[in-house]
Design a protein around this motif. Structure first.
Motif, PDB file in Angstrom:
ATOM      1  N   GLY A  86       3.830   1.035  -3.470  1.00 62.97           N
ATOM      2  CA  GLY A  86       2.573   1.605  -2.987  1.00 62.97           C
ATOM      3  C   GLY A  86       2.688   3.081  -2.675  1.00 62.97           C
ATOM      4  N   VAL A  91      -0.986   4.638  -3.422  1.00 60.69           N
ATOM      5  CA  VAL A  91      -2.062   3.760  -2.965  1.00 60.69           C
ATOM      6  C   VAL A  91      -2.645   4.406  -1.714  1.00 60.69           C
ATOM      7  N   ASP A  92      -3.962   4.332  -1.554  1.00 51.51           N
ATOM      8  CA  ASP A  92      -4.590   5.057  -0.441  1.00 51.51           C
ATOM      9  C   ASP A  92      -3.995   4.631   0.902  1.00 51.51           C
ATOM     10  N   THR A  95      -5.318   1.521   2.852  1.00 51.60           N
ATOM     11  CA  THR A  95      -4.871   0.250   2.278  1.00 51.60           C
ATOM     12  C   THR A  95      -3.414  -0.021   2.639  1.00 51.60           C
ATOM     13  N   SER A  99      -2.389  -3.057   5.200  1.00 53.25           N
ATOM     14  CA  SER A  99      -1.420  -4.025   4.673  1.00 53.25           C
ATOM     15  C   SER A  99      -0.207  -4.121   5.590  1.00 53.25           C
ATOM     16  N   ARG A 139      -0.307  -8.415  -2.939  1.00 54.14           N
ATOM     17  CA  ARG A 139      -1.528  -7.620  -3.139  1.00 54.14           C
ATOM     18  C   ARG A 139      -1.193  -6.137  -3.196  1.00 54.14           C
ATOM     19  N   LEU A 140      -0.295  -5.697  -2.334  1.00 54.97           N
ATOM     20  CA  LEU A 140       0.100  -4.290  -2.328  1.00 54.97           C
ATOM     21  C   LEU A 140       0.811  -3.922  -3.636  1.00 54.97           C
ATOM     22  N   LYS A 143      -1.917  -3.616  -6.203  1.00 55.93           N
ATOM     23  CA  LYS A 143      -2.632  -2.348  -5.976  1.00 55.93           C
ATOM     24  C   LYS A 143      -1.833  -1.175  -6.530  1.00 55.93           C
ATOM     25  N   GLY A 146      -2.041  -1.171 -10.253  1.00 54.18           N
ATOM     26  CA  GLY A 146      -3.376  -0.686 -10.639  1.00 54.18           C
ATOM     27  C   GLY A 146      -3.498   0.827 -10.484  1.00 54.18           C
ATOM     28  N   ALA A 147      -2.948   1.356  -9.408  1.00 53.31           N
ATOM     29  CA  ALA A 147      -3.011   2.801  -9.182  1.00 53.31           C
ATOM     30  C   ALA A 147      -2.231   3.554 -10.244  1.00 53.31           C
TER      31      ALA A 147
END
Length: 150
Positions: A86, A91-92, A95, A99, A139-140, A143, A146-147
């Protein structure tokens, strides 16, 4: 009281790695202290200490403490990977921090449930805390993937 400064702190997720490491060792420290009070801690043969405890209630507690510790050690690499992924993927911050708080909170609940469980319902809550914390870490990771792909 506003929580926004906490959610906007850019290093919180990285701080969670040593915090979780300490949380993982908390049941082991309790286990060793309990063994020490029960039968005396044998540092020459530390892995044999659990088997030396004869009182059934104390033995059951010590085994739960060991189980909580071992599960934390099994989970630690997943959390480290999630936080580092992350961070690298940027990742922002919100988030990442939500998390982090959820993961540490769920793992704390998991340990508490593991150490105090006496019923099937309590063990089910422990399992839900494990599923939730594992879900947060996965999930992290998703994410982060995805980022990086966007």
């Amino acid at each position: 009281m506003s929580f926004s400064p906490l959610f906007e702190h850019p290093g919180l997720a990285l701080y969670s790695i040593p915090a979780f490491w300490a949380l993982v060792y908390f049941p082991a420290i309790l286990k060793n202290a309990t063994i020490g009070r029960s039968v005396g801690y044998d540092n020459v043969s530390p892995r044999g200490n659990v088997a030396r405890v004869r009182d059934p209630d104390t033995a059951a507690l010590v085994k739960r403490m060991e189980g909580a510790h071992l599960n934390g050690l099994e989970t630690l690499p997943l959390w480290i990977a999630a936080v580092l992924a992350g961070t690298v993927a940027r990742v922002d911050t919100c988030t990442m921090n939500v998390s982090t708080i959820a993961f540490i909170g769920l793992r704390t609940l998991y340990i508490y449930c593991y150490l105090t469980q006496k019923t099937q319902l309590q063990s089910a809550l422990r399992t839900l805390a494990w599923l939730g914390s594992t879900g947060v870490a996965l999930r992290l990771l998703v994410k982060a993937a995805g980022a990086l792909s966007s």
